[in-house]
Write an enzyme that holds these catalytic residues in place. Structure first.
Site, mmCIF file in Angstrom:
data_model
loop_
_atom_site.group_PDB
_atom_site.id
_atom_site.type_symbol
_atom_site.label_atom_id
_atom_site.label_comp_id
_atom_site.label_asym_id
_atom_site.label_seq_id
_atom_site.Cartn_x
_atom_site.Cartn_y
_atom_site.Cartn_z
ATOM 1 C CE1 TYR A 9 0.442 0.559 13.951
ATOM 2 C CE2 TYR A 9 -1.289 2.144 13.461
ATOM 3 C CZ TYR A 9 -0.311 1.271 13.033
ATOM 4 O OH TYR A 9 -0.082 1.107 11.701
ATOM 5 C CE1 TYR A 137 4.054 1.634 9.604
ATOM 6 C CE2 TYR A 137 3.016 2.938 7.877
ATOM 7 C CZ TYR A 137 2.969 1.906 8.800
ATOM 8 O OH TYR A 137 1.830 1.155 8.914
ATOM 9 C CG ASP A 240 5.448 3.995 0.470
ATOM 10 O OD1 ASP A 240 4.345 4.403 0.042
ATOM 11 O OD2 ASP A 240 5.577 3.386 1.545
ATOM 12 C CE LYS A 269 -1.525 6.699 5.583
ATOM 13 N NZ LYS A 269 -0.188 6.101 5.555
HETATM 14 C C1 LIG Z 1 0.206 4.641 5.653
HETATM 15 C C2 LIG Z 1 1.366 4.234 4.840
HETATM 16 C C3 LIG Z 1 1.454 2.944 4.289
HETATM 17 C C4 LIG Z 1 0.440 1.876 4.587
HETATM 18 O O1 LIG Z 1 -0.816 2.159 4.080
HETATM 19 P P1 LIG Z 1 -2.109 1.353 4.639
HETATM 20 O O2 LIG Z 1 -3.221 1.816 3.759
HETATM 21 O O3 LIG Z 1 -2.269 1.763 6.066
HETATM 22 O O4 LIG Z 1 -1.813 -0.096 4.508
HETATM 23 C C5 LIG Z 1 2.522 2.662 3.473
HETATM 24 N N1 LIG Z 1 3.462 3.583 3.207
HETATM 25 C C6 LIG Z 1 3.411 4.825 3.709
HETATM 26 C C7 LIG Z 1 4.467 5.806 3.343
HETATM 27 C C8 LIG Z 1 2.379 5.195 4.562
HETATM 28 O O5 LIG Z 1 2.343 6.427 5.101
#
Ligand SMILES: *Cc1c(COP(=O)(O)O)cnc(C)c1O
Length: 419
Positions: A9, A137, A240, A269
């Site tokens: 980024y 996102y 998600d 994460k």
């Molecule tokens: C960070 C994030 C992702 C992507 O995860 P990566 O491990 O960086 O590929 C997907 N969805 C959400 C909601 C996120 O915050």
């Protein structure tokens, strides 16, 4: 800086020299030039225990002494089996099956692919598109990019490249909006699905907190409405929880606070406490059963090389054990109380919004320029912040000490009082 590492980024021509970290302990990042920075970002929200946790290190070493990784194709092992059981236990009832992968983006890709094949396996081939939320996102890979915010998002440049998806507006009114606001927002989803449900496989949303798209908070009621509307039109619901999972918004999963079981849920994460990259896509038996057949062509044809990595699974198990034993949700509540007490008192004509949920507090300003220089300013005060776009935020490790958290907020407050 050599420019050999291509940083994320960032405009590489104008990038400020990144700070070199030589050690990290607790919530402190130690720099090569001898400074200590309080990490208010948890290394992109995953380092919930801070750094160098002795028990996690021991779990990692112990597993490495047996084996670090074996393929999950035709082989299995105790850490993968046990972690699947634990993930089923801690997520909302009904999510009974766990598909591992190595990053949040891939977990979301898997969720999308799973939703499409769910319908194909049932003979509904036309259901292959998605409804997502503006300001969402969901990751940086191709399928994820198509369900990120289509206009202001960082992937707008790729407009027209990936299949066009449907979008509803960001739900309004924060965590506890007036009934009529939720009704209007839900009606928008209902109308969209009433027109397009024959093409739609799933509605995908980051529940309660749309994080990387600008820290927008919505209500549990909206999520219950989304569940009802998805059921009404025969559309799957995907949560998600890559960012919200493992306590970030105040409950173990955001889905739990809403009392909603989605058909598919992604985690990443904080799954490994920020130690190793790993992720998972959980599915209900309804989803799983559409693949479970004598017919080979109904199998889920997916298998990341490092899925179910034994080191990552061992670390995730230890992370969850510490989380529950040490009462991490109370730590999150304490962080939320401090953020709630102090952030609303930060004042400046440039501020457009202040939002707090769980261990996440964000201040939105009118223009990104309002934060030019803030990172260096905070670093001089011993705080690591990473403002992006119009937001500066604190999403600290849950183990942050009270005075450390106050120092983070002091830095933000001082920035506005000096500006
Ligand atoms: C960070 C994030 C992702 C992507 O995860 P990566 O491990 O960086 O590929 C997907 N969805 C959400 C909601 C996120 O915050």
């Amino acid at each position: 800086m050599t420019k050999r590492v291509w940083f994320p980024y960032a405009q590489m021509k104008r990038i400020a020299d990144p700070i070199e970290i030589v050690e990290a302990r607790g919530c402190l990042l130690k720099t090569k030039d001898g400074r200590e920075l309080i990490d208010a970002v948890s290394s992109w929200w995953c380092a919930i225990h801070g750094y160098n946790h002795p028990e996690i290190n021991a779990a990692l070493a112990e597993q490495a002494g047996r084996f670090s990784h074996v393929m999950l194709g035709g082989l299995t092992h105790e850490p993968a089996e046990r972690l699947a059981g634990e993930l089923v236990r801690v997520t909302p009832a009904g999510l009974n099956h766990v598909f591992y992968s190595d990053s949040g983006s891939v977990a979301v890709e898997i969720a999308l692919k799973m939703a499409i094949q769910f319908f194909r396996n049932r003979g509904q081939r036309e259901k292959s598109r998605f409804v997502a939320v503006r300001k969402a996102y969901h990751g940086d890979t191709a399928g994820c990019m198509a369900v990120c915010d289509p206009d202001d998002g960082m992937h707008a440049l790729f407009d027209g490249v990936f299949p066009k998806q449907f979008f509803v507006d960001t739900p309004r009114g924060g965590i506890d909006p007036p009934t009529e606001i939720v009704a209007e927002d839900a009606a928008q989803l209902d109308t969209l699905l009433s027109q397009h449900h024959e093409q739609v496989a799933a509605f995908v949303i980051e529940p309660l907190l749309q994080a990387a798209g600008g820290f927008h908070v919505h209500s549990p009621t909206y999520l219950r409405e989304a569940r009802r509307i998805c059921d009404k039109y025969g559309v799957l619901l995907i949560f998600d929880e890559v960012a919200t999972g493992f306590g970030r918004t105040g409950t173990m999963f955001a889905a739990g606070r809403a009392g909603v079981t989605p058909d598919i849920l992604t985690v990443g994460k904080a799954l490994t406490g920020g130690v190793l990259g790993h992720a998972a896509t959980l599915a209900t038996s309804k989803v799983f059963d559409a693949f479970y057949d004598d017919d080979k062509s109904k199998a889920f044809m997916h298998g990341p090389t490092f899925m179910g990595n034994a080191l990552a699974c061992a670390v995730a198990l230890k992370s969850l054990e510490i989380f529950e034993r040490e009462g991490y949700l109370e730590k999150v509540a304490r962080i939320e109380a401090i953020l709630n007490e102090r952030l609303p008192a930060v004042s400046s004509p440039r501020i457009r919004g202040i939002r707090v949920i769980g261990a996440c507090g964000a201040i939105e300003v009118d223009e990104p320029e309002a934060y030019a220089g803030l990172q260096t300013f905070a670093a001089k005060r011993g705080v690591w912040l990473r403002p992006f776009d119009r937001n500066v935020y604190a999403m600290p490790p849950y183990v942050i000490e009270t005075d450390q958290l106050h120092r983070v907020i002091d830095a933000i407050e001082e920035w506005f009082s000096n500006a």
